[in-house]
Structure formats: structure tokens, C-alpha cells
Design a protein around this motif. Structure first.
Motif, PDB file in Angstrom:
ATOM      1  N   ARG A  82     -22.284  56.946   7.430  1.00 42.11           N
ATOM      2  CA  ARG A  82     -21.837  58.046   8.287  1.00 42.11           C
ATOM      3  C   ARG A  82     -21.593  59.349   7.513  1.00 42.11           C
ATOM      4  O   ARG A  82     -21.110  60.312   8.073  1.00 42.11           O
ATOM      5  N   HIS A  83     -21.929  59.377   6.239  1.00 40.29           N
ATOM      6  CA  HIS A  83     -21.638  60.561   5.438  1.00 40.29           C
ATOM      7  C   HIS A  83     -22.355  61.828   5.888  1.00 40.29           C
ATOM      8  O   HIS A  83     -21.789  62.907   5.768  1.00 40.29           O
ATOM      9  N   PRO A  84     -23.574  61.771   6.469  1.00 36.96           N
ATOM     10  CA  PRO A  84     -24.166  63.012   6.963  1.00 36.96           C
ATOM     11  C   PRO A  84     -23.350  63.627   8.112  1.00 36.96           C
ATOM     12  O   PRO A  84     -23.225  64.851   8.207  1.00 36.96           O
ATOM     13  N   VAL A  85     -22.791  62.783   8.949  1.00 32.52           N
ATOM     14  CA  VAL A  85     -21.956  63.276  10.058  1.00 32.52           C
ATOM     15  C   VAL A  85     -20.681  63.900   9.496  1.00 32.52           C
ATOM     16  O   VAL A  85     -20.276  64.995   9.895  1.00 32.52           O
ATOM     17  N   CYS A  86     -20.061  63.226   8.568  1.00 37.61           N
ATOM     18  CA  CYS A  86     -18.824  63.701   7.949  1.00 37.61           C
ATOM     19  C   CYS A  86     -19.031  65.056   7.271  1.00 37.61           C
ATOM     20  O   CYS A  86     -18.272  66.002   7.498  1.00 37.61           O
ATOM     21  N   SER A  87     -20.048  65.165   6.456  1.00 37.45           N
ATOM     22  CA  SER A  87     -20.288  66.432   5.765  1.00 37.45           C
ATOM     23  C   SER A  87     -20.688  67.524   6.756  1.00 37.45           C
ATOM     24  O   SER A  87     -20.322  68.691   6.575  1.00 37.45           O
ATOM     25  N   GLY A  88     -21.383  67.164   7.830  1.00 36.62           N
ATOM     26  CA  GLY A  88     -21.721  68.140   8.862  1.00 36.62           C
ATOM     27  C   GLY A  88     -20.481  68.730   9.515  1.00 36.62           C
ATOM     28  O   GLY A  88     -20.398  69.941   9.756  1.00 36.62           O
ATOM     29  N   VAL A  89     -19.506  67.891   9.784  1.00 33.30           N
ATOM     30  CA  VAL A  89     -18.237  68.350  10.356  1.00 33.30           C
ATOM     31  C   VAL A  89     -17.536  69.282   9.374  1.00 33.30           C
ATOM     32  O   VAL A  89     -17.001  70.327   9.764  1.00 33.30           O
ATOM     33  N   MET A  90     -17.559  68.934   8.113  1.00 28.92           N
ATOM     34  CA  MET A  90     -16.931  69.796   7.103  1.00 28.92           C
ATOM     35  C   MET A  90     -17.600  71.167   7.069  1.00 28.92           C
ATOM     36  O   MET A  90     -16.927  72.199   6.994  1.00 28.92           O
ATOM     37  N   TRP A  91     -18.929  71.198   7.152  1.00 27.80           N
ATOM     38  CA  TRP A  91     -19.645  72.469   7.159  1.00 27.80           C
ATOM     39  C   TRP A  91     -19.295  73.282   8.401  1.00 27.80           C
ATOM     40  O   TRP A  91     -19.109  74.504   8.314  1.00 27.80           O
ATOM     41  N   ALA A 147      -9.787  63.890  12.182  1.00 32.40           N
ATOM     42  CA  ALA A 147      -9.152  63.588  10.894  1.00 32.40           C
ATOM     43  C   ALA A 147      -9.059  64.835  10.023  1.00 32.40           C
ATOM     44  O   ALA A 147      -8.038  65.066   9.352  1.00 32.40           O
ATOM     45  N   LEU A 148     -10.096  65.655  10.028  1.00 30.21           N
ATOM     46  CA  LEU A 148     -10.090  66.872   9.226  1.00 30.21           C
ATOM     47  C   LEU A 148      -9.044  67.854   9.747  1.00 30.21           C
ATOM     48  O   LEU A 148      -8.261  68.411   8.969  1.00 30.21           O
ATOM     49  N   LEU A 149      -8.994  68.052  11.051  1.00 31.75           N
ATOM     50  CA  LEU A 149      -8.016  68.975  11.629  1.00 31.75           C
ATOM     51  C   LEU A 149      -6.592  68.482  11.419  1.00 31.75           C
ATOM     52  O   LEU A 149      -5.677  69.281  11.168  1.00 31.75           O
ATOM     53  N   ALA A 150      -6.389  67.176  11.475  1.00 33.16           N
ATOM     54  CA  ALA A 150      -5.064  66.611  11.223  1.00 33.16           C
ATOM     55  C   ALA A 150      -4.655  66.878   9.769  1.00 33.16           C
ATOM     56  O   ALA A 150      -3.491  67.199   9.496  1.00 33.16           O
ATOM     57  N   HIS A 195     -14.505  60.612   4.590  1.00 28.23           N
ATOM     58  CA  HIS A 195     -15.362  59.551   5.116  1.00 28.23           C
ATOM     59  C   HIS A 195     -14.662  58.198   5.026  1.00 28.23           C
ATOM     60  O   HIS A 195     -14.625  57.430   5.993  1.00 28.23           O
ATOM     61  N   ASP A 196     -14.081  57.905   3.868  1.00 30.54           N
ATOM     62  CA  ASP A 196     -13.427  56.608   3.681  1.00 30.54           C
ATOM     63  C   ASP A 196     -12.193  56.449   4.562  1.00 30.54           C
ATOM     64  O   ASP A 196     -11.858  55.344   4.965  1.00 30.54           O
ATOM     65  N   ARG A 197     -11.531  57.552   4.871  1.00 31.77           N
ATOM     66  CA  ARG A 197     -10.363  57.499   5.744  1.00 31.77           C
ATOM     67  C   ARG A 197     -10.757  57.125   7.178  1.00 31.77           C
ATOM     68  O   ARG A 197     -10.041  56.414   7.863  1.00 31.77           O
ATOM     69  N   VAL A 198     -11.922  57.612   7.604  1.00 32.16           N
ATOM     70  CA  VAL A 198     -12.341  57.418   8.998  1.00 32.16           C
ATOM     71  C   VAL A 198     -13.255  56.213   9.171  1.00 32.16           C
ATOM     72  O   VAL A 198     -13.151  55.487  10.155  1.00 32.16           O
ATOM     73  N   SER A 199     -14.164  55.998   8.238  1.00 25.21           N
ATOM     74  CA  SER A 199     -15.167  54.942   8.392  1.00 25.21           C
ATOM     75  C   SER A 199     -15.455  54.296   7.049  1.00 25.21           C
ATOM     76  O   SER A 199     -15.800  54.987   6.093  1.00 25.21           O
ATOM     77  N   ARG A 200     -15.361  52.999   6.988  1.00 26.87           N
ATOM     78  CA  ARG A 200     -15.719  52.282   5.761  1.00 26.87           C
ATOM     79  C   ARG A 200     -17.229  52.064   5.681  1.00 26.87           C
ATOM     80  O   ARG A 200     -17.743  51.602   4.678  1.00 26.87           O
ATOM     81  N   ASP A 201     -17.934  52.408   6.741  1.00 28.79           N
ATOM     82  CA  ASP A 201     -19.389  52.269   6.796  1.00 28.79           C
ATOM     83  C   ASP A 201     -20.023  53.421   6.006  1.00 28.79           C
ATOM     84  O   ASP A 201     -19.853  54.577   6.359  1.00 28.79           O
ATOM     85  N   GLY A 202     -20.730  53.135   4.966  1.00 30.73           N
ATOM     86  CA  GLY A 202     -21.325  54.160   4.120  1.00 30.73           C
ATOM     87  C   GLY A 202     -22.434  54.965   4.751  1.00 30.73           C
ATOM     88  O   GLY A 202     -22.952  55.881   4.141  1.00 30.73           O
ATOM     89  N   ARG A 221     -12.686  66.438  -0.012  1.00 31.20           N
ATOM     90  CA  ARG A 221     -13.872  65.759  -0.536  1.00 31.20           C
ATOM     91  C   ARG A 221     -14.452  64.912   0.593  1.00 31.20           C
ATOM     92  O   ARG A 221     -13.736  64.132   1.214  1.00 31.20           O
ATOM     93  N   CYS A 222     -15.733  65.060   0.831  1.00 26.23           N
ATOM     94  CA  CYS A 222     -16.377  64.304   1.892  1.00 26.23           C
ATOM     95  C   CYS A 222     -16.141  62.807   1.708  1.00 26.23           C
ATOM     96  O   CYS A 222     -15.860  62.097   2.668  1.00 26.23           O
ATOM     97  N   ARG A 223     -16.231  62.325   0.497  1.00 25.26           N
ATOM     98  CA  ARG A 223     -16.046  60.896   0.237  1.00 25.26           C
ATOM     99  C   ARG A 223     -14.669  60.424   0.722  1.00 25.26           C
ATOM    100  O   ARG A 223     -14.541  59.377   1.341  1.00 25.26           O
TER     101      ARG A 223
END
Length: 93
Positions: free
Chosen positions: A45-54, A12-15, A36-43, A31-33
Motif C-alpha cells: 500500500r506504499h504508493p497510496v500512502c506516499s500519494g496521500v503525503m504528496w 492517520a496523517l491528519l491526526a 504506512h506501518d501505522r495504518v497497514s502492515r501490508d507492504g 516518513r512514508c514507511r
């Protein structure tokens, strides 16, 4: 879309990078939020999302605009310069 959560967030980030670059933009603020909301509505998973951003800060021009306590979480905001190459560190994800 990749099967792992890491892969899903990375895809999603690369797209988004590709879409913004094709639109002629020289940078994009993520914004990580929002990612995150685009890929997963499950709250949860934010550590995974922010890790990918880093991980994607390792290639090209980036500016960290907001870092939540501990460096990971929905409050993370990073401005990425475009166009950019994907980080080689995220390929095996």
C-alpha cells in the motif's frame, strides 16, 4: 476511520498533524514507511500512502526531504509546517 486506503492514510496523517500541533510543535517530519506501518502492515500500500503525503503538500509550508525514485514509495520523507489546513484535494478520498 475512512473505509478506503486513501482515507485511512489521510486520517492517520491528519491526526498526526493535529497531535503534533497540540503539543506545540511548529513542524513535523513524516516518513512514508512509518505512516504506512501505522495504518497497514501490508507492504503493497506504499504508493497510496506516499500519494496521500504528496496531496497534503498543497496546503501550507512543506519541505520534501527525501524523494524515492519515481517520487512514490516508503522512502518518501516530508517535513510539514504546523498548524496546517487539510488539502481540499484529499476530501473526496
Amino acid at each position: 476511520m475512512a473505509g478506503s486506503w486513501t482515507g485511512r492514510f489521510r486520517d492517520a496523517l491528519l491526526a498526526r498533524f493535529e497531535w503534533e500541533a497540540r503539543a506545540g510543535r511548529s513542524e513535523v517530519e513524516i516518513r512514508c514507511r512509518d505512516l504506512h506501518d501505522r495504518v497497514s502492515r501490508d507492504g503493497n500500500r506504499h504508493p497510496v500512502c506516499s500519494g496521500v503525503m504528496w496531496i497534503e503538500t498543497t496546503e501550507g509550508n512543506c519541505e520534501v526531504l527525501l524523494t524515492p525514485p519515481g517520487g512514490a514509495g516508503l522512502g518518501l520523507v516530508i517535513r510539514y509546517g504546523l498548524p496546517r489546513r487539510p488539502s481540499p484535494f484529499g476530501r473526496s478520498a
